[in-house]
Design a protein around this motif. Sequence first.
Motif, mmCIF file in Angstrom:
data_model
loop_
_atom_site.group_PDB
_atom_site.id
_atom_site.type_symbol
_atom_site.label_atom_id
_atom_site.label_comp_id
_atom_site.label_asym_id
_atom_site.label_seq_id
_atom_site.Cartn_x
_atom_site.Cartn_y
_atom_site.Cartn_z
ATOM 1 N N ILE A 1 4.914 -7.911 -4.483
ATOM 2 C CA ILE A 1 4.371 -6.566 -4.655
ATOM 3 C C ILE A 1 4.074 -6.307 -6.125
ATOM 4 O O ILE A 1 3.016 -5.787 -6.482
ATOM 5 C CB ILE A 1 5.341 -5.504 -4.093
ATOM 6 N N GLU A 2 4.993 -6.678 -6.994
ATOM 7 C CA GLU A 2 4.805 -6.466 -8.427
ATOM 8 C C GLU A 2 3.562 -7.188 -8.930
ATOM 9 O O GLU A 2 2.745 -6.618 -9.651
ATOM 10 C CB GLU A 2 6.036 -6.955 -9.181
ATOM 11 N N LYS A 3 3.400 -8.438 -8.536
ATOM 12 C CA LYS A 3 2.242 -9.201 -8.995
ATOM 13 C C LYS A 3 0.943 -8.652 -8.432
ATOM 14 O O LYS A 3 -0.095 -8.690 -9.097
ATOM 15 C CB LYS A 3 2.402 -10.669 -8.634
ATOM 16 N N ASN B 1 0.826 -1.209 0.000
ATOM 17 C CA ASN B 1 0.000 0.000 0.000
ATOM 18 C C ASN B 1 0.861 1.260 0.000
ATOM 19 O O ASN B 1 0.559 2.228 -0.699
ATOM 20 C CB ASN B 1 -0.942 0.006 1.200
ATOM 21 N N LYS B 2 1.927 1.247 0.762
ATOM 22 C CA LYS B 2 2.828 2.404 0.805
ATOM 23 C C LYS B 2 3.497 2.613 -0.550
ATOM 24 O O LYS B 2 3.667 3.741 -1.003
ATOM 25 C CB LYS B 2 3.881 2.191 1.904
ATOM 26 N N ALA B 3 3.873 1.529 -1.208
ATOM 27 C CA ALA B 3 4.490 1.629 -2.531
ATOM 28 C C ALA B 3 3.514 2.227 -3.536
ATOM 29 O O ALA B 3 3.901 3.033 -4.382
ATOM 30 C CB ALA B 3 4.968 0.259 -3.003
ATOM 31 N N VAL B 4 2.252 1.865 -3.443
ATOM 32 C CA VAL B 4 1.240 2.404 -4.343
ATOM 33 C C VAL B 4 1.002 3.886 -4.056
ATOM 34 O O VAL B 4 0.927 4.704 -4.966
ATOM 35 C CB VAL B 4 -0.086 1.619 -4.219
ATOM 36 N N PRO C 1 -4.626 -4.655 -10.772
ATOM 37 C CA PRO C 1 -5.316 -3.362 -10.718
ATOM 38 C C PRO C 1 -4.854 -2.389 -11.810
ATOM 39 O O PRO C 1 -5.669 -1.666 -12.381
ATOM 40 C CB PRO C 1 -4.967 -2.814 -9.332
ATOM 41 N N ALA C 2 -3.574 -2.393 -12.112
ATOM 42 C CA ALA C 2 -3.066 -1.496 -13.155
ATOM 43 C C ALA C 2 -3.621 -1.894 -14.522
ATOM 44 O O ALA C 2 -3.999 -1.041 -15.321
ATOM 45 C CB ALA C 2 -1.540 -1.517 -13.178
ATOM 46 N N ILE D 1 14.079 -3.719 -0.743
ATOM 47 C CA ILE D 1 13.463 -4.765 -1.569
ATOM 48 C C ILE D 1 14.256 -5.009 -2.845
ATOM 49 O O ILE D 1 14.301 -6.107 -3.354
ATOM 50 C CB ILE D 1 12.007 -4.387 -1.888
ATOM 51 N N VAL D 2 14.894 -3.970 -3.361
ATOM 52 C CA VAL D 2 15.631 -4.078 -4.617
ATOM 53 C C VAL D 2 17.105 -3.798 -4.363
ATOM 54 O O VAL D 2 17.460 -2.837 -3.703
ATOM 55 C CB VAL D 2 15.094 -3.080 -5.664
ATOM 56 N N GLN D 3 17.946 -4.649 -4.877
ATOM 57 C CA GLN D 3 19.385 -4.467 -4.741
ATOM 58 C C GLN D 3 19.978 -4.404 -6.146
ATOM 59 O O GLN D 3 19.605 -5.176 -7.016
ATOM 60 C CB GLN D 3 19.994 -5.630 -3.970
#
Length: 64
Positions: free
Chosen positions: A49-51, A6-9, A56-57, A18-20
Motif C-alpha cells: 500500500i505504501e509503495k 483505495n479505502k486508505a486513500v 501518485p503523491a 495492517i500495522v501492529q
Amino acid sequence: MQLVTNKAVETLHIPTTIVQCNHFTKKGDKAELNNYRPISVLTANSKIIEKSLVLPATLLFREQ
C-alpha cells in the motif's frame, strides 16, 4: 488489495490489521513509562500500500 488501498486513500486511515505496534523497554526500570519505546511491525500488505501511494503523491507534490 486494491480495495484496501483505495479505502486508505479515501479515508486517510490505514486499517489496524495492517500495522501492529509493540512496546519494548529501554535500559532502566521497567515500571517507568519513559523507558518504553514503540516498535511498528509492518506486514507485506502495508508495504505494498505504501509503495502504491508514493508515486501518485510524488507527482502531486511536484505539480504544486
